[in-house]
Design a protein around this motif. Structure first.
Motif, short mmCIF file in Angstrom:
data_model
loop_
_atom_site.label_atom_id
_atom_site.label_comp_id
_atom_site.label_asym_id
_atom_site.label_seq_id
_atom_site.Cartn_x
_atom_site.Cartn_y
_atom_site.Cartn_z
N SER A 194 0.82 -1.22 0.00
CA SER A 194 0.00 0.00 0.00
C SER A 194 0.85 1.27 0.00
O SER A 194 0.31 2.38 -0.04
CB SER A 194 -0.95 0.01 1.20
OG SER A 194 -0.20 0.04 2.41
N GLU A 196 2.89 4.25 -1.52
CA GLU A 196 2.81 4.94 -2.80
C GLU A 196 4.20 5.46 -3.18
O GLU A 196 4.89 6.06 -2.35
CB GLU A 196 1.83 6.11 -2.72
CG GLU A 196 1.67 6.85 -4.04
CD GLU A 196 0.65 7.98 -3.94
OE1 GLU A 196 -0.51 7.70 -3.58
OE2 GLU A 196 1.04 9.14 -4.20
N THR A 198 6.56 7.64 -6.02
CA THR A 198 6.63 8.59 -7.14
C THR A 198 8.09 8.66 -7.60
O THR A 198 9.00 8.82 -6.78
CB THR A 198 6.16 10.00 -6.70
OG1 THR A 198 4.85 9.90 -6.13
CG2 THR A 198 6.13 10.96 -7.87
N GLY A 230 2.85 9.04 -9.25
CA GLY A 230 2.64 8.25 -8.05
C GLY A 230 1.73 7.07 -8.30
O GLY A 230 0.74 7.18 -9.04
N ARG A 231 2.07 5.91 -7.70
CA ARG A 231 1.19 4.75 -7.78
C ARG A 231 1.53 3.79 -6.65
O ARG A 231 2.64 3.82 -6.10
CB ARG A 231 1.28 4.04 -9.13
CG ARG A 231 2.54 3.29 -9.39
CD ARG A 231 2.59 2.67 -10.79
NE ARG A 231 1.33 2.12 -11.23
CZ ARG A 231 0.75 2.41 -12.40
NH1 ARG A 231 1.33 3.25 -13.24
NH2 ARG A 231 -0.40 1.85 -12.74
N LYS A 232 0.58 2.95 -6.28
CA LYS A 232 0.80 1.96 -5.23
C LYS A 232 1.74 0.87 -5.74
O LYS A 232 1.64 0.44 -6.90
CB LYS A 232 -0.53 1.33 -4.80
CG LYS A 232 -1.57 2.31 -4.29
CD LYS A 232 -1.26 2.84 -2.92
CE LYS A 232 -2.44 3.64 -2.37
NZ LYS A 232 -2.13 4.28 -1.09
#
Length: 349
Positions: A194, A196, A198, A230-232
């Protein structure tokens, strides 16, 4: 600011020491003179609770027996070298094969297993340790005697500044990184899926089935490798992209950095509120989400290791660069100095 020195263990009759650096905010970084290993980093969450945000072991024996590279300086060359051999000026050099047919992270006894000389540093706004080591000509098959220094500084701005320098008396390869495993949940109480991430990166290196670069630089556009907004990290586990599947359902890839020393890597754990911002002068970062981590070991907090327990952000030159003319060179000449600088800033959101 403060430095506390303690005995950590003994290897072949030689004492290993731990050094705990503490700044005026109570943040702590502990490292040992075996492999310049960072064993613990305690930083506050959004409620001010100090907890450890890296994976480590309690004993010297665990660091030597478990080939996980937790917190260590790895080299002479980080990553894999294809077929464990390379050529410089028509001379062939053969290295130990310690991962299948390839050479990984400096060999059977790389920098991570060496005992380094340690010297405390105290400055106005920082405390630190300077480690030094001489890698002799022929060590693990590499040419040239390389003199190295690794400096860890902890500032009152909650920054860990890592500087690695090296010189050689003979043309050789040098590409060093720190192999810390980060988990911002604190004391590894949850996995990193979970988290995140970037990253200012437009391209990543394609890997073959031995996790060696093919030489191709692929666009991140439209893939689970696009971290620009940004991404999980869980996206890599769920992705059907052949490169995510190849790496064991996740990431184990070099990302080419579009900018340097401009907050190019940011990791966030929303639950704890902790952030980690990474800035470097190196051309790439290898992102590894522990997809291959076994469940055989126990961390210093008593947590059983498992897949996705932590993420590595290894700032370095491109892996296996000696075999790819289109990659920036990791060759070190006797007339030049190797210098890698990476700053890790810990904060809360």
């Amino acid at each position: 600011m403060n430095i506390v020195t303690k005995e950590f263990g003994i290897i072949n009759g030689e004492k290993i020491y731990s050094f705990t650096l503490e700044n005026n905010n109570g943040m702590q970084l502990t490292c040992i003179n075996l492999g310049c290993i960072v064993t613990e980093i305690k930083t506050p969450d959004s409620n001010g609770n100090l907890e450890n945000v890296v994976l480590g072991y309690k004993t010297v024996e665990e660091y030597l027996e478990n080939k996980t590279f937790f917190g260590a300086i790895v080299g002479r060359v980080a990553g894999r070298i294809a077929n464990a051999q390379f050529e410089i000026d028509n001379n062939q050099y053969f290295l130990p094969k310690n991962e299948g047919n390839n050479h990984l992270h400096g060999g059977i006894s790389g920098f991570n297993e060496k005992i380094w000389h340690a010297k405390p540093i105290e400055a106005d706004h920082a405390v630190g340790i300077e480690f030094s080591y001489s890698s002799i000509d022929g060590e693990e098959g590499y040419p040239g005697t390389v003199k190295l220094s690794v400096t860890y500084l902890l500032t009152n701005d909650n920054e860990w500044v890592q500087t690695i320098k090296g010189t050689t008396d003979k043309k050789t390869l040098l590409n060093v990184t720190n192999h810390s495993f980060f988990n911002l949940s604190g004391n590894a109480k949850a996995d990193i899926l979970s988290h995140e991430l970037t990253v200012k990166s437009d391209q990543f290196l394609e890997l073959n089935d031995q996790l060696l670069p093919t030489g191709k630089m692929l666009s991140v556009e439209g893939t689970a490798f696009d971290f620009r907004n940004g991404r999980k990290l869980n996206d890599g586990r769920l992705s059907e992209h052949p490169q995510n599947r190849l790496a064991g359902n996740g990431y184990d890839h070099p990302f080419l950095l579009a900018e340097n020393e401009q907050q190019e890597i940011i990791l966030l754990d929303e639950t704890s509120g902790r952030t980690l911002t990474v800035e470097t002068n190196q051309p790439c970062v290898v992102i590894y989400t522990s997809n291959q981590m076994s469940d055989e070991f126990t961390t210093s907090e008593g947590v059983q290791t498992k897949k996705y327990l932590a993420v590595c952000l290894e700032t370095q030159g491109l892996p296996d660069a000696i075999h790819h003319a289109n990659f920036p060179s990791v060759m070190l000449e006797p007339t030049s100095e190797y210098k890698s600088v990476t700053k890790y800033t810990f904060g809360v959101r």
